[in-house]
Design an enzyme around this catalytic site. Structure first.
Site, PDB file in Angstrom:
ATOM      1  N   ASP A  93       0.837  -1.396  -0.005  1.00  0.00           N
ATOM      2  CA  ASP A  93      -0.093   0.012   0.059  1.00  0.00           C
ATOM      3  C   ASP A  93       0.873   1.306  -0.212  1.00  0.00           C
ATOM      4  OD1 ASP A  93      -1.356   2.233   0.567  1.00  0.00           O
ATOM      5  OD2 ASP A  93      -2.948   1.082   2.005  1.00  0.00           O
ATOM      6  N   TYR A 204     -10.564  14.108  -6.892  1.00  0.00           N
ATOM      7  CA  TYR A 204      -9.559  13.454  -7.683  1.00  0.00           C
ATOM      8  C   TYR A 204      -8.718  14.377  -8.618  1.00  0.00           C
ATOM      9  CZ  TYR A 204      -8.141  10.685 -11.749  1.00  0.00           C
ATOM     10  OH  TYR A 204      -7.310   9.715 -12.872  1.00  0.00           O
ATOM     11  N   LYS A 208      -4.612  15.222  -9.045  1.00  0.00           N
ATOM     12  CA  LYS A 208      -3.637  15.021 -10.040  1.00  0.00           C
ATOM     13  C   LYS A 208      -3.276  16.579 -10.423  1.00  0.00           C
ATOM     14  CE  LYS A 208      -4.491  10.900 -10.888  1.00  0.00           C
ATOM     15  NZ  LYS A 208      -3.288   9.834 -10.983  1.00  0.00           N
TER      16      LYS A 208
HETATM   17  N1  NAD Z   1      -8.567   4.780 -17.066  1.00  0.00           N
HETATM   18  C1  NAD Z   1      -8.806   6.166 -17.213  1.00  0.00           C
HETATM   19  O1  NAD Z   1      -9.750   6.719 -18.336  1.00  0.00           O
HETATM   20  C2  NAD Z   1      -7.926   7.070 -16.977  1.00  0.00           C
HETATM   21  C3  NAD Z   1      -7.751   8.387 -17.150  1.00  0.00           C
HETATM   22  C4  NAD Z   1      -6.758   9.523 -16.799  1.00  0.00           C
HETATM   23  C5  NAD Z   1      -5.958   8.931 -15.821  1.00  0.00           C
HETATM   24  N2  NAD Z   1      -6.041   7.735 -15.321  1.00  0.00           N
HETATM   25  C6  NAD Z   1      -5.241   7.403 -14.333  1.00  0.00           C
HETATM   26  O2  NAD Z   1      -4.344   5.920 -14.819  1.00  0.00           O
HETATM   27  C7  NAD Z   1      -3.917   5.527 -13.592  1.00  0.00           C
HETATM   28  C8  NAD Z   1      -4.491   3.998 -13.576  1.00  0.00           C
HETATM   29  O3  NAD Z   1      -5.802   3.972 -13.170  1.00  0.00           O
HETATM   30  P1  NAD Z   1      -6.768   3.037 -13.864  1.00  0.00           P
HETATM   31  O4  NAD Z   1      -7.759   3.718 -14.637  1.00  0.00           O
HETATM   32  O5  NAD Z   1      -6.057   1.725 -14.722  1.00  0.00           O
HETATM   33  O6  NAD Z   1      -7.630   2.287 -12.668  1.00  0.00           O
HETATM   34  P2  NAD Z   1      -7.508   1.123 -11.787  1.00  0.00           P
HETATM   35  O7  NAD Z   1      -8.407   1.486 -10.539  1.00  0.00           O
HETATM   36  O8  NAD Z   1      -7.983  -0.031 -12.700  1.00  0.00           O
HETATM   37  O9  NAD Z   1      -5.947   0.734 -11.304  1.00  0.00           O
HETATM   38  C9  NAD Z   1      -5.515   1.455 -10.479  1.00  0.00           C
HETATM   39  C10 NAD Z   1      -4.576   0.561  -9.477  1.00  0.00           C
HETATM   40  O10 NAD Z   1      -4.063   1.087  -8.511  1.00  0.00           O
HETATM   41  C11 NAD Z   1      -4.039   0.345  -7.414  1.00  0.00           C
HETATM   42  N3  NAD Z   1      -4.035   1.101  -6.152  1.00  0.00           N
HETATM   43  C12 NAD Z   1      -5.025   1.737  -5.520  1.00  0.00           C
HETATM   44  N4  NAD Z   1      -4.522   2.475  -4.368  1.00  0.00           N
HETATM   45  C13 NAD Z   1      -3.349   1.898  -4.111  1.00  0.00           C
HETATM   46  C14 NAD Z   1      -2.373   1.955  -3.116  1.00  0.00           C
HETATM   47  N5  NAD Z   1      -2.729   2.776  -2.138  1.00  0.00           N
HETATM   48  N6  NAD Z   1      -1.307   1.435  -3.089  1.00  0.00           N
HETATM   49  C15 NAD Z   1      -0.931   0.573  -4.102  1.00  0.00           C
HETATM   50  N7  NAD Z   1      -1.695   0.298  -5.055  1.00  0.00           N
HETATM   51  C16 NAD Z   1      -3.095   1.218  -4.947  1.00  0.00           C
HETATM   52  C17 NAD Z   1      -5.437  -0.432  -7.401  1.00  0.00           C
HETATM   53  O11 NAD Z   1      -5.439  -1.438  -6.859  1.00  0.00           O
HETATM   54  C18 NAD Z   1      -5.332  -0.760  -9.010  1.00  0.00           C
HETATM   55  O12 NAD Z   1      -4.721  -1.699  -9.229  1.00  0.00           O
HETATM   56  C19 NAD Z   1      -4.395   6.418 -12.362  1.00  0.00           C
HETATM   57  O13 NAD Z   1      -3.385   7.109 -11.936  1.00  0.00           O
HETATM   58  C20 NAD Z   1      -5.498   7.068 -12.898  1.00  0.00           C
HETATM   59  O14 NAD Z   1      -5.692   8.201 -12.214  1.00  0.00           O
HETATM   60  C21 NAD Z   1      -6.795   6.770 -15.712  1.00  0.00           C
END
Ligand code: NAD
Length: 362
Positions: A93, A204, A208
């Site tokens: 974590d 959020y 960011k």
């Molecule tokens: N999917 C989108 O459209 C999108 C768009 C813009 C930015 N993002 C960014 O992309 C990144 C990945 O997000 P995603 O969409 O794949 O989401 P997701 O929820 O599928 O993946 C996020 C991962 O982070 C892990 N995580 C959360 N809290 C944690 C902690 N305290 N310690 C360790 N791991 C932790 C979760 O278990 C998960 O595996 C993030 O930074 C998100 O903000 C995603």
């Protein structure tokens, strides 16, 4: 043409779209072939979503990959795959100092160094405020803000403080922070406004924005150590939470923004940034779909996911059939606000606009 029945001619040939996406992935692997051989890349949030997809691509590029995640529930197969492919799965974590110290020790014991850090782990709105991800700012609590800043800002900083050390010692390394296009200001008439402040995404986007500012400032402080710090904005991408959120909107009679991109669209820029250091790009913020387009990896449409489950396919086809045609000579792909306008027009056509509380498009 009925909006419920898009004509066959309007539908892309999904097999050829998917084949082209695979070709672009292979081309990116060819383009950076050899550059990442044996490099140690740590990806936080690597068990699922975008992080997992990046880990899989980086392994194929020859890197030794550490996928660090808070939980491996439902990702046991990937954990085994990592072990089999000389990678490392770590349960950590990122808000917990002791767990991070142990994770850092496990990585340096196993690989001796770190070359690249991808700060991808985040608590996203769709997880904190599941399933829709929407809560008006005045309805959020201090605990919501503390939880999100705890992971996305302080957690990211805790990870950087540790994993940057071997890079500074070697005078070479790359840190990639995953942020969001929702942080962008746009200049007009001497004033700046938000790119899309209607998407209901506090706290959020505040987290960011903090990581984006951290990227700019830290990049200058460690440039002399040879470490590049950059940030990337993925755009609307199908991650682990996506299907649940999209279905929740569908149940309310609303199409959840537009068809998402597949996670692999982040691979080319990740390979590019992983293979270089502060002598190359540093202190930059990249919008992934634009970067892809400018570097020959297709426009946003080229990466859209056309292999969604049947109910979601039906939802996005309905939206796409209702979308006005947008053509402007000299503009080969749609700027974000034009996409938003088309989406709103299509929702109005579908009669579902009144159910809409602001579409989230991280
Ligand atoms: N999917 C989108 O459209 C999108 C768009 C813009 C930015 N993002 C960014 O992309 C990144 C990945 O997000 P995603 O969409 O794949 O989401 P997701 O929820 O599928 O993946 C996020 C991962 O982070 C892990 N995580 C959360 N809290 C944690 C902690 N305290 N310690 C360790 N791991 C932790 C979760 O278990 C998960 O595996 C993030 O930074 C998100 O903000 C995603």
């Amino acid at each position: 043409m009925s909006v419920d029945e898009p004509s066959g001619a309007d539908r892309p040939d999904t097999a050829s779209v998917t084949a082209r996406q695979k070709q672009m992935v292979e081309r990116s692997l060819r383009e950076w072939r050899g550059d990442l051989d044996g490099r140690v890349v740590v990806v936080t949030g690597g068990a699922r979503g975008i992080g997992r997809s990046l880990c899989e691509g980086l392994i194929r590029a020859g890197a030794r990959v550490v996928a660090a995640d808070r939980t491996w529930d439902g990702a046991e197969d990937f954990r085994k795959q990592l072990d089999a492919e000389q990678g490392l799965a770590v349960e950590v974590d990122i808000t917990d100092d002791a767990q991070l110290d142990a994770a850092y020790e496990a990585v340096t014991d196993r690989f001796g160094t770190v070359d690249v850090l991808v700060n991808n782990a985040a608590l996203v709105s769709e997880t904190l405020f599941a399933p829709t991800g929407h809560r008006n700012t005045l309805d959020t609590t201090d605990q919501d803000w503390e939880a999100m800043f705890g992971v996305n800002v302080f957690g990211t900083l805790k990870v950087i403080r540790r994993f940057i050390k071997p890079m500074q010692e070697k005078k070479r390394g790359s840190i990639i922070n995953v942020v969001s296009s929702g942080v962008l200001p746009v200049a007009a008439g001497g004033g700046y406004h938000g790119l899309r402040p209607w998407t209901v995404e506090m706290p959020y986007q505040a987290t960011k924005a903090a990581v984006t500012a951290l990227t700019f400032y830290l990049a200058e402080e460690v440039r002399g150590d040879g470490v590049a710090v950059n940030a990337i904005m993925p755009g609307h991408t199908r991650a682990s939470w996506f299907d649940t959120t999209a279905r929740a909107f569908n149940d309310m009679g609303v199409v959840y923004f537009m068809r998402p991109a597949i996670s692999e669209h982040l691979l080319p820029i990740t390979l590019f940034l992983s293979a270089q250091d502060a002598r190359g790009a540093a202190g930059r913020l990249y919008y992934v779909p634009e970067w892809n387009y400018d570097h020959g990896f297709g426009d946003y449409a080229a990466w859209l996911d056309h292999e969604l489950p049947a109910d979601m396919e039906e939802m996005y086809r309905r939206l796409e059939a209702a979308m006005p045609t947008y053509e402007r000579s000299g503009v080969p792909h749609l700027p974000f606000d034009a996409q938003g306008a088309l989406y709103t027009a299509a929702l109005a056509d579908l009669g579902s606009q009144e159910n809409w509380a602001g579409g989230s498009n991280q």
